[in-house]
Design an enzyme around this catalytic site. Structure first.
Site, PDB file in Angstrom:
ATOM      1  N   ASN A   1      45.913 -14.490 -26.269  1.00 51.12           N
ATOM      2  CA  ASN A   1      47.108 -15.448 -27.370  1.00 51.12           C
ATOM      3  C   ASN A   1      48.112 -15.715 -26.347  1.00 51.12           C
ATOM      4  O   ASN A   1      48.802 -16.806 -26.221  1.00 51.12           O
ATOM      5  CB  ASN A   1      47.128 -15.081 -28.623  1.00 51.12           C
ATOM      6  CG  ASN A   1      47.432 -13.751 -28.548  1.00 51.12           C
ATOM      7  OD1 ASN A   1      46.973 -13.084 -28.568  1.00 51.12           O
ATOM      8  ND2 ASN A   1      48.678 -13.490 -29.510  1.00 51.12           N
TER       9      ASN A   1
ATOM     10  N   GLY B   1      42.592 -16.712 -39.185  1.00 52.19           N
ATOM     11  CA  GLY B   1      42.075 -16.701 -37.934  1.00 52.19           C
ATOM     12  C   GLY B   1      42.112 -15.027 -38.422  1.00 52.19           C
ATOM     13  O   GLY B   1      41.070 -14.189 -38.555  1.00 52.19           O
TER      14      GLY B   1
ATOM     15  N   CYS C   1      59.982  -8.831 -30.330  1.00 47.13           N
ATOM     16  CA  CYS C   1      61.416  -9.545 -30.844  1.00 47.13           C
ATOM     17  C   CYS C   1      60.678  -9.668 -32.893  1.00 47.13           C
ATOM     18  O   CYS C   1      61.105  -8.822 -33.462  1.00 47.13           O
ATOM     19  CB  CYS C   1      61.938 -10.174 -31.043  1.00 47.13           C
ATOM     20  SG  CYS C   1      63.328 -10.703 -31.710  1.00 47.13           S
TER      21      CYS C   1
ATOM     22  N   THR D   1      37.710 -20.944 -54.332  1.00 47.33           N
ATOM     23  CA  THR D   1      37.642 -22.160 -54.861  1.00 47.33           C
ATOM     24  C   THR D   1      37.659 -22.077 -52.741  1.00 47.33           C
ATOM     25  O   THR D   1      38.108 -21.986 -52.645  1.00 47.33           O
ATOM     26  CB  THR D   1      37.759 -23.038 -55.790  1.00 47.33           C
ATOM     27  OG1 THR D   1      37.419 -22.326 -56.730  1.00 47.33           O
ATOM     28  CG2 THR D   1      37.806 -24.160 -55.826  1.00 47.33           C
TER      29      THR D   1
ATOM     30  N   GLY E   1      42.178 -22.447 -38.043  1.00 51.00           N
ATOM     31  CA  GLY E   1      42.573 -24.272 -37.833  1.00 51.00           C
ATOM     32  C   GLY E   1      43.570 -24.613 -37.546  1.00 51.00           C
ATOM     33  O   GLY E   1      44.181 -25.765 -36.541  1.00 51.00           O
ATOM     34  N   HIS E   2      44.822 -23.688 -37.801  1.00 45.51           N
ATOM     35  CA  HIS E   2      46.091 -24.237 -37.358  1.00 45.51           C
ATOM     36  C   HIS E   2      46.223 -24.206 -35.353  1.00 45.51           C
ATOM     37  O   HIS E   2      47.550 -24.990 -35.282  1.00 45.51           O
ATOM     38  CB  HIS E   2      47.440 -23.713 -38.109  1.00 45.51           C
ATOM     39  CG  HIS E   2      47.434 -22.172 -37.889  1.00 45.51           C
ATOM     40  ND1 HIS E   2      48.892 -22.145 -37.760  1.00 45.51           N
ATOM     41  CD2 HIS E   2      46.906 -21.202 -38.004  1.00 45.51           C
ATOM     42  CE1 HIS E   2      48.525 -20.560 -36.944  1.00 45.51           C
ATOM     43  NE2 HIS E   2      47.525 -19.940 -37.634  1.00 45.51           N
TER      44      HIS E   2
HETATM   45  N1  PLP Z   1      43.904 -14.286 -33.494  1.00 41.57           N
HETATM   46  C1  PLP Z   1      44.561 -15.051 -32.283  1.00 41.57           C
HETATM   47  C2  PLP Z   1      43.699 -14.886 -30.648  1.00 41.57           C
HETATM   48  C3  PLP Z   1      45.270 -15.630 -32.789  1.00 41.57           C
HETATM   49  O1  PLP Z   1      46.344 -15.760 -31.432  1.00 41.57           O
HETATM   50  C4  PLP Z   1      45.944 -15.811 -33.908  1.00 41.57           C
HETATM   51  C5  PLP Z   1      46.526 -16.317 -34.343  1.00 41.57           C
HETATM   52  O2  PLP Z   1      48.256 -16.898 -33.334  1.00 41.57           O
HETATM   53  C6  PLP Z   1      45.456 -14.853 -34.698  1.00 41.57           C
HETATM   54  C7  PLP Z   1      43.667 -14.329 -34.550  1.00 41.57           C
HETATM   55  C8  PLP Z   1      45.516 -15.239 -36.352  1.00 41.57           C
HETATM   56  O3  PLP Z   1      45.574 -16.487 -37.016  1.00 41.57           O
HETATM   57  P1  PLP Z   1      45.787 -17.212 -38.541  1.00 41.57           P
HETATM   58  O4  PLP Z   1      47.360 -17.395 -38.297  1.00 41.57           O
HETATM   59  O5  PLP Z   1      44.591 -17.808 -38.696  1.00 41.57           O
HETATM   60  O6  PLP Z   1      45.597 -15.444 -38.718  1.00 41.57           O
END
Ligand code: PLP
Length: 395
Positions: free
Chosen positions: A158, A76, A332, A244, A207-208
């Site tokens: 998040n 991301g 933290c 790749t 993805g995760h």
């Molecule tokens: N954007 C948001 C809103 C996220 O919650 C996160 C990961 O916590 C990211 C971006 C970053 O994603 P990545 O861990 O795949 O770089």
């Protein structure tokens, strides 16, 4: 290694998710026998290339995009950087960005570093949020200017799960001919998204966060949007991202998107019911606890609750003794004892911001787990408060 995941009550799914067993099954052939390079001319590699294209279609289907609008990245964060830096290179004379005070560090730190790296040539407007974590549309409108190169506003936060009206905001941006990027890392797979029904130019996926592996992401780039690659190299992704492809993970993400598309409606109703049971139970059983974030404009899986007069890290350590995993809103991780920038932007009182805990659920959580957490939390908070000088003053 046995990391003991069978014993864990995992409620930290906004940090990362378990890879779905179906996703692991789909990936396995590409970690073993099907190791060809998707760009190779021979059939062995070409077949892998075809599987990558099938995954691209599944990802596009989940968000109502055309497969040609899907660019694979490593995460991301890379997707966010690619979109923002692309716009700044496309419009070198336009040196203004609009974003919010509550973005993930993937966008926040990039904006901070731009201002420093470019010797303050770029200015960033960071929109305020109210105490519910919501944006004010009038301030947004007023922030847009002639020299705005790009707007980058997350779809869902998040920490609180609060959802922003990005589709409406993108439409306003379009009226002014300004590119619009959304970090949809927390939204994709949790709420319906249809790119055919909005005017967003760039959208980031990781993805995760949706039961696929770490190390794979997507940048959606709307057809016709000017684009400058972040990684130059080979001709992969039609010259839009060199390197790749991470084939097995791409196949996994395709499968995860297929699962999300098939089950989202039903599963999210179930996850939301669990989240609500947890939230209502905690707020009812623990005095001086409060919800952070809008009560309804929120992802179905997330609740962020402050327990006043206790430290988030201490709460997490006590929860850890019962194998309960969640996250704290105090930073933290950043090595400071400051509350998170999101809690500060929302004006959460100091005594509450420090004791904020994010519970983020997934399709793998059960009612039994929620009840276990509800059983343990009141005593954890009461024990910590018994040691807190601030709580003694309060009593
Ligand atoms: N954007 C948001 C809103 C996220 O919650 C996160 C990961 O916590 C990211 C971006 C970053 O994603 P990545 O861990 O795949 O770089």
């Amino acid at each position: 290694m046995n990391c003991g995941s069978d014993k864990v009550i995992y409620m930290d799914n906004n940090a990362t998710t378990r890879i779905a067993p179906e996703v692991v099954d789909a990936m396995m052939p590409f970690l073993t026998d099907c190791y060809g390079n998707p760009s190779s001319m021979h059939t062995f590699g070409g077949q892998v290339g075809k599987s990558v294209e099938k995954a691209r279609i599944k990802i596009a289907d989940l968000i109502g995009a055309d497969p040609s609008e899907i660019v694979f990245t490593s995460c991301g964060t890379e997707s966010d950087s690619t979109a923002i830096l692309s716009a700044l290179q496309t419009f070198p004379e336009q040196r203004h960005l609009v974003t919010t005070r509550v973005e993930h560090p993937a966008v926040k730190s990039l904006c901070d570093s731009l201002t420093q790296l470019t010797g303050h040539k770029h200015r960033t407007t960071r929109l305020m949020v109210d105490s519910d974590g919501m944006l004010d549309m009038n301030s947004y409108r007023e922030a847009l200017s002639e020299d705005t190169a790009i707007i980058s506003i997350m779809w869902a936060n998040n920490e609180t799960g609060v959802i922003f009206p990005v589709e409406e905001m993108a439409a306003m941006a379009k009226e002014r001919d300004i590119l619009f990027h959304t970090d949809a890392v927390q939204a994709v797979g949790k709420i319906p998204i249809n790119m055919k029904k909005n005017q967003i130019d760039f959208l980031s996926i990781s993805g995760h966060k949706l039961h696929a592996p770490k190390g794979v992401g997507v940048l959606y780039v709307r057809k016709g949007t000017p684009f400058v690659p972040f990684l130059n190299g080979g001709h992969q992704e039609h010259g839009r991202r060199g390197g790749t492809e991470n084939v097995a993970s791409i196949i996994g993400l395709g499968r995860a998107c297929e699962l999300a598309a098939a089950t989202m409606e039903e599963e999210n109703t179930r996850v939301k019911a669990l989240r609500d049971r947890l939230e209502q139970g905690l707020l009812a059983s623990i005095p001086k606890s409060m919800l952070n974030g809008h009560p309804t404009e929120r992802l179905p899986n997330t609740t962020n609750i402050s327990f006043e007069f206790v430290e988030g890290e201490a709460i997490l350590l006590h929860m850890n003794r019962y194998n309960i995993c969640a996250s704290s809103g105090s930073a933290c991780t950043s090595g400071s004892l400051e509350p998170s920038h999101v809690m500060r932007a929302m004006g959460v009182p100091f005594t509450a911001a420090h004791g904020s805990i994010r519970f983020s659920l997934s399709v793998y959580n059960t009612e039994k787990e929620v009840d276990y957490v509800l059983e343990k939390m009141p005593a954890i908070i009461a024990d910590l408060r018994a040691m807190s000088p601030f709580w003694k003053d309060e009593e």
